[in-house]
Design a protein around this motif. Structure first.
Motif, PDB file in Angstrom:
ATOM      1  N   UNK A  47      80.012  16.091  88.440  1.00  0.00           N
ATOM      2  CA  UNK A  47      79.050  15.668  87.422  1.00  0.00           C
ATOM      3  C   UNK A  47      78.001  16.761  87.273  1.00  0.00           C
ATOM      4  N   UNK A  48      77.530  16.951  86.061  1.00  0.00           N
ATOM      5  CA  UNK A  48      76.480  17.931  85.789  1.00  0.00           C
ATOM      6  C   UNK A  48      75.302  17.235  85.136  1.00  0.00           C
ATOM      7  N   UNK A  49      74.090  17.759  85.344  1.00  0.00           N
ATOM      8  CA  UNK A  49      72.909  17.113  84.770  1.00  0.00           C
ATOM      9  C   UNK A  49      72.904  17.224  83.241  1.00  0.00           C
ATOM     10  N   UNK A  50      72.413  16.182  82.589  1.00  0.00           N
ATOM     11  CA  UNK A  50      72.258  16.172  81.133  1.00  0.00           C
ATOM     12  C   UNK A  50      70.874  15.644  80.784  1.00  0.00           C
ATOM     13  N   UNK A  51      70.333  16.142  79.687  1.00  0.00           N
ATOM     14  CA  UNK A  51      69.072  15.619  79.176  1.00  0.00           C
ATOM     15  C   UNK A  51      69.313  15.024  77.792  1.00  0.00           C
ATOM     16  N   UNK A  52      68.305  14.414  77.207  1.00  0.00           N
ATOM     17  CA  UNK A  52      68.469  13.731  75.932  1.00  0.00           C
ATOM     18  C   UNK A  52      68.808  14.673  74.792  1.00  0.00           C
ATOM     19  N   UNK A  53      68.450  15.943  74.882  1.00  0.00           N
ATOM     20  CA  UNK A  53      68.740  16.876  73.782  1.00  0.00           C
ATOM     21  C   UNK A  53      70.090  17.576  73.925  1.00  0.00           C
ATOM     22  N   UNK A  54      70.765  17.389  75.052  1.00  0.00           N
ATOM     23  CA  UNK A  54      72.043  18.065  75.283  1.00  0.00           C
ATOM     24  C   UNK A  54      73.155  17.466  74.429  1.00  0.00           C
ATOM     25  N   UNK A  55      74.101  18.312  74.042  1.00  0.00           N
ATOM     26  CA  UNK A  55      75.334  17.830  73.436  1.00  0.00           C
ATOM     27  C   UNK A  55      76.484  18.223  74.349  1.00  0.00           C
ATOM     28  N   UNK A  56      77.605  17.554  74.174  1.00  0.00           N
ATOM     29  CA  UNK A  56      78.797  17.944  74.924  1.00  0.00           C
ATOM     30  C   UNK A  56      79.843  18.436  73.932  1.00  0.00           C
ATOM     31  N   UNK A  57      80.827  19.132  74.441  1.00  0.00           N
ATOM     32  CA  UNK A  57      81.888  19.658  73.579  1.00  0.00           C
ATOM     33  C   UNK A  57      83.083  18.711  73.606  1.00  0.00           C
ATOM     34  N   UNK A  58      83.932  18.863  72.596  1.00  0.00           N
ATOM     35  CA  UNK A  58      85.125  18.029  72.487  1.00  0.00           C
ATOM     36  C   UNK A  58      86.318  18.644  73.220  1.00  0.00           C
ATOM     37  N   UNK A  59      86.390  19.970  73.170  1.00  0.00           N
ATOM     38  CA  UNK A  59      87.532  20.673  73.742  1.00  0.00           C
ATOM     39  C   UNK A  59      87.044  21.911  74.490  1.00  0.00           C
ATOM     40  N   UNK A  60      87.598  22.130  75.680  1.00  0.00           N
ATOM     41  CA  UNK A  60      87.337  23.331  76.477  1.00  0.00           C
ATOM     42  C   UNK A  60      88.653  24.088  76.593  1.00  0.00           C
ATOM     43  N   UNK A  61      88.630  25.356  76.229  1.00  0.00           N
ATOM     44  CA  UNK A  61      89.826  26.185  76.310  1.00  0.00           C
ATOM     45  C   UNK A  61      89.582  27.259  77.370  1.00  0.00           C
ATOM     46  N   UNK A  62      90.500  27.349  78.317  1.00  0.00           N
ATOM     47  CA  UNK A  62      90.451  28.396  79.341  1.00  0.00           C
ATOM     48  C   UNK A  62      91.707  29.262  79.171  1.00  0.00           C
ATOM     49  N   UNK A  63      91.817  30.349  79.905  1.00  0.00           N
ATOM     50  CA  UNK A  63      93.038  31.159  79.801  1.00  0.00           C
ATOM     51  C   UNK A  63      94.316  30.404  80.168  1.00  0.00           C
TER      52      UNK A  63
END
Length: 104
Positions: A47-63
């Motif tokens: 888990x990572x910290x989030x604040x009220x102004x943060x957004x998250x991404x829909x897709x993460x692409x790695x190699x």
């Protein structure tokens, strides 16, 4: 970054401000897919910290993989009370938006 699309940056919130400005301009909405690229070593299961102004991404692409994140989180625009005056002054798009708000 974790597998839920929660991001860690440099802590200044510039990406969050950009997305909020785009939302207020009607250029980003709930249907907009937000994708990022990172190295495999930058993805954690923790888990990572989030604040009220943060957004998250829909897709993460790695190699080596594509991670589809669940329930992305989007702000509903700029949180002006959370923006220090010096940051507003340092970002021309914010300063202009604030001036327009005061005129209307």
């Amino acid at each position: 970054m974790n597998r839920h699309g929660v991001r860690l940056g440099k802590g200044a919130g510039y990406s969050d401000i950009e997305v909020a400005l785009l939302q207020e301009a009607g250029l980003v909405g709930p249907e907009t897919t937000i994708v990022t690229t990172v190295h495999d070593l930058q993805v954690t299961d923790d888990d990572l910290p989030e604040t009220t102004h943060d957004f998250s991404v829909d897709i993460v692409v790695t190699p080596t993989t594509v991670i589809r994140c669940d329930e992305p989180r989007r702000p509903h625009g700029l949180l002006w009370d959370d923006l220090p005056t010096d940051k507003i002054a340092a970002i021309p798009a914010l300063a202009a938006r604030l001036r327009r708000q005061r005129v209307t």
